[in-house]
Design a protein around this motif. Structure first.
Motif, PDB file in Angstrom:
ATOM      1  N   UNK A  95       6.628 -22.646  -0.628  1.00 60.33           N
ATOM      2  CA  UNK A  95       7.576 -21.580  -1.019  1.00 60.33           C
ATOM      3  C   UNK A  95       8.134 -21.846  -2.407  1.00 60.33           C
ATOM      4  N   UNK A  96       8.385 -23.109  -2.705  1.00 58.25           N
ATOM      5  CA  UNK A  96       8.912 -23.437  -4.042  1.00 58.25           C
ATOM      6  C   UNK A  96       7.901 -23.012  -5.107  1.00 58.25           C
ATOM      7  N   UNK A  97       6.607 -23.272  -4.853  1.00 59.22           N
ATOM      8  CA  UNK A  97       5.575 -22.916  -5.852  1.00 59.22           C
ATOM      9  C   UNK A  97       5.582 -21.416  -6.133  1.00 59.22           C
ATOM     10  N   UNK A  98       5.664 -20.618  -5.089  1.00 56.00           N
ATOM     11  CA  UNK A  98       5.658 -19.156  -5.262  1.00 56.00           C
ATOM     12  C   UNK A  98       6.925 -18.706  -6.008  1.00 56.00           C
ATOM     13  N   UNK A  99       8.062 -19.222  -5.551  1.00 51.14           N
ATOM     14  CA  UNK A  99       9.330 -18.802  -6.148  1.00 51.14           C
ATOM     15  C   UNK A  99       9.445 -19.287  -7.591  1.00 51.14           C
ATOM     16  N   UNK A 100       8.905 -20.474  -7.857  1.00 51.90           N
ATOM     17  CA  UNK A 100       8.979 -20.995  -9.225  1.00 51.90           C
ATOM     18  C   UNK A 100       8.156 -20.118 -10.174  1.00 51.90           C
ATOM     19  N   UNK A 101       7.006 -19.662  -9.711  1.00 53.84           N
ATOM     20  CA  UNK A 101       6.179 -18.797 -10.551  1.00 53.84           C
ATOM     21  C   UNK A 101       6.926 -17.500 -10.855  1.00 53.84           C
ATOM     22  N   UNK A 102       7.653 -16.999  -9.856  1.00 52.26           N
ATOM     23  CA  UNK A 102       8.424 -15.756 -10.092  1.00 52.26           C
ATOM     24  C   UNK A 102       9.600 -16.007 -11.033  1.00 52.26           C
ATOM     25  N   UNK A 103      10.224 -17.164 -10.858  1.00 55.21           N
ATOM     26  CA  UNK A 103      11.357 -17.522 -11.743  1.00 55.21           C
ATOM     27  C   UNK A 103      10.881 -17.542 -13.197  1.00 55.21           C
ATOM     28  N   UNK A 104       9.708 -18.138 -13.380  1.00 58.22           N
ATOM     29  CA  UNK A 104       9.133 -18.247 -14.720  1.00 58.22           C
ATOM     30  C   UNK A 104       8.740 -16.871 -15.252  1.00 58.22           C
ATOM     31  N   UNK A 105       8.078 -16.081 -14.402  1.00 61.45           N
ATOM     32  CA  UNK A 105       7.631 -14.744 -14.832  1.00 61.45           C
ATOM     33  C   UNK A 105       8.807 -13.847 -15.188  1.00 61.45           C
ATOM     34  N   UNK A 106       9.878 -13.949 -14.419  1.00 60.80           N
ATOM     35  CA  UNK A 106      11.054 -13.110 -14.686  1.00 60.80           C
ATOM     36  C   UNK A 106      11.771 -13.608 -15.942  1.00 60.80           C
ATOM     37  N   UNK A 107      11.832 -14.922 -16.089  1.00 57.55           N
ATOM     38  CA  UNK A 107      12.379 -15.531 -17.306  1.00 57.55           C
ATOM     39  C   UNK A 107      13.841 -15.236 -17.596  1.00 57.55           C
ATOM     40  N   UNK A 108      14.623 -14.975 -16.553  1.00 61.73           N
ATOM     41  CA  UNK A 108      16.019 -14.589 -16.807  1.00 61.73           C
ATOM     42  C   UNK A 108      17.036 -15.559 -16.248  1.00 61.73           C
ATOM     43  N   UNK A 109      16.603 -16.336 -15.253  1.00 64.58           N
ATOM     44  CA  UNK A 109      17.568 -17.206 -14.577  1.00 64.58           C
ATOM     45  C   UNK A 109      17.005 -18.615 -14.496  1.00 64.58           C
ATOM     46  N   UNK A 110      17.836 -19.540 -14.050  1.00 67.11           N
ATOM     47  CA  UNK A 110      17.370 -20.921 -13.909  1.00 67.11           C
ATOM     48  C   UNK A 110      18.092 -21.572 -12.727  1.00 67.11           C
ATOM     49  N   UNK A 111      17.567 -22.729 -12.339  1.00 67.79           N
ATOM     50  CA  UNK A 111      18.212 -23.519 -11.279  1.00 67.79           C
ATOM     51  C   UNK A 111      18.530 -24.885 -11.865  1.00 67.79           C
ATOM     52  N   UNK A 112      19.698 -25.399 -11.550  1.00 65.97           N
ATOM     53  CA  UNK A 112      20.053 -26.747 -11.976  1.00 65.97           C
ATOM     54  C   UNK A 112      20.448 -27.570 -10.750  1.00 65.97           C
ATOM     55  N   UNK A 113      19.642 -28.597 -10.466  1.00 65.42           N
ATOM     56  CA  UNK A 113      19.983 -29.535  -9.387  1.00 65.42           C
ATOM     57  C   UNK A 113      20.620 -30.760 -10.020  1.00 65.42           C
ATOM     58  N   UNK A 114      21.800 -31.105  -9.567  1.00 59.09           N
ATOM     59  CA  UNK A 114      22.513 -32.259 -10.106  1.00 59.09           C
ATOM     60  C   UNK A 114      22.519 -33.348  -9.040  1.00 59.09           C
ATOM     61  N   UNK A 115      21.962 -34.500  -9.373  1.00 60.10           N
ATOM     62  CA  UNK A 115      21.843 -35.587  -8.392  1.00 60.10           C
ATOM     63  C   UNK A 115      22.800 -36.719  -8.690  1.00 60.10           C
ATOM     64  N   UNK A 116      23.541 -37.102  -7.671  1.00 63.19           N
ATOM     65  CA  UNK A 116      24.394 -38.289  -7.769  1.00 63.19           C
ATOM     66  C   UNK A 116      24.207 -39.117  -6.510  1.00 63.19           C
ATOM     67  N   UNK A 117      24.519 -40.373  -6.603  1.00 61.37           N
ATOM     68  CA  UNK A 117      24.420 -41.246  -5.436  1.00 61.37           C
ATOM     69  C   UNK A 117      24.614 -42.674  -5.900  1.00 61.37           C
ATOM     70  N   UNK A 118      24.870 -43.556  -4.945  1.00 63.41           N
ATOM     71  CA  UNK A 118      25.025 -44.976  -5.264  1.00 63.41           C
ATOM     72  C   UNK A 118      23.683 -45.529  -5.752  1.00 63.41           C
TER      73      UNK A 118
END
Ligand code: ATP
Length: 267
Positions: free
Chosen positions: A42-65
């Protein structure tokens, strides 16, 4: 499953009471891997659409010990995802040029471009985490940062970035085992730093600092998730789920086909 991991606005995450070894109701490791592969499709399909649309982005912020698995999670969740669409940025100790600016300067200049997924391996949360624990600035300086961070992330969300913040939650015992492996396994020696032992001594201070930071900065538009991370496969499934949910919420729409394309045949 995600609702149990998501921290509501103003909610105290109570880290000590949260599970680190949960299987997320998935049963065995094998089932976890199968679930991960489905999510990655699902990520692969959605990522291709995100790229094709070119209007939005996702930011994952990782923290941990230390040894909470940030690097290994990135390797495993993003393996097989189009590398052109994912930018991982690690934030280590700020260099002179970064220290000469405000703490958000280096963060803002590395946010993902429209159409891409950005992953921050550590982030501006170090500026209310390690900076607080090691007393690198006076209290009033880090305390007012919660407000900056809330407003900065609000701005990112308003401008089309889905911000999701993940605390990879391991137990004190699991950290001991993982750090020990770094000492015992020659292939992992390079990962070991004596400073990790100091940080481990300050475990309660770090947990308290992050508990407060999570409570102060979890919002509907940029929520925190506490991910049980003692089991790698469960951690990976949870992160992949969060990414899928963020992408689905953005629901990127491909631009309408050019009407002139109808019936065109390449000579
Ligand atoms: P890992 O994240 O796995 O520990 P690493 O040790 O390879 O990776 P480094 O590039 O050495 O990564 O940087 C991580 C270190 O930088 C951490 O100890 C972190 O607390 C510290 N750090 C990150 N941001 C800041 C900051 N703003 N101020 C002070 N220290 C910071």
């Amino acid at each position: 499953m995600l609702d149990a991991l998501r921290i509501g606005e103003g909610e105290d995450p109570r880290l000590a009471e949260r599970e680190t070894r949960s299987r997320l109701g998935l049963g065995k490791k094998k089932e976890g891997y199968a679930a991960l592969e489905e999510l990655k499709d699902r990520i692969r399909v959605l990522q291709a659409r995100l790229h094709g649309a070119g209007e939005q982005s996702v930011l994952l912020i990782l923290q941990g010990m230390d040894a909470s698995g940030k690097d290994s999670m990135i390797r495993r969740v993003f393996k097989g995802i189009n590398p052109q669409g994912v930018i991982v940025h690690p934030f280590g100790r700020p260099d002179d040029g970064e220290l000469a600016r405000d703490y958000l300067w280096r963060i803002h200049r590395n946010v993902p471009r429209r159409g891409t997924i950005g992953v921050f391996n550590r982030s501006h949360y170090e500026d209310v985490g390690v900076v607080r624990v090691k007393q690198l600035v006076p209290d009033e300086v880090w305390q007012r940062r919660y407000r900056h961070i809330r407003e900065f992330e609000r701005m990112l969300a308003d401008e089309g970035t889905a911000v999701r913040k993940l605390w990879l939650h391991i137990s004190y015992e699991e950290q001991r085992a993982r750090l020990q492996r770094r000492i015992d396994d020659p292939e992992r020696n390079w990962k070991f730093e004596f400073e990790d032992i100091d940080a481990r001594r300050d475990w309660p201070l770090y947990q308290a600092a992050y508990e407060e930071a999570i409570r102060e900065t979890s919002t509907a538009h940029a929520p925190w998730f506490v991910i049980p991370a003692d089991r790698r496969w469960a951690r990976d499934v949870a992160v992949a789920e969060i990414l899928v949910e963020a992408l689905e919420q953005l629901d990127p729409q491909l631009p309408a086909a050019d009407p002139r394309l109808a019936g065109v045949t390449i000579p």
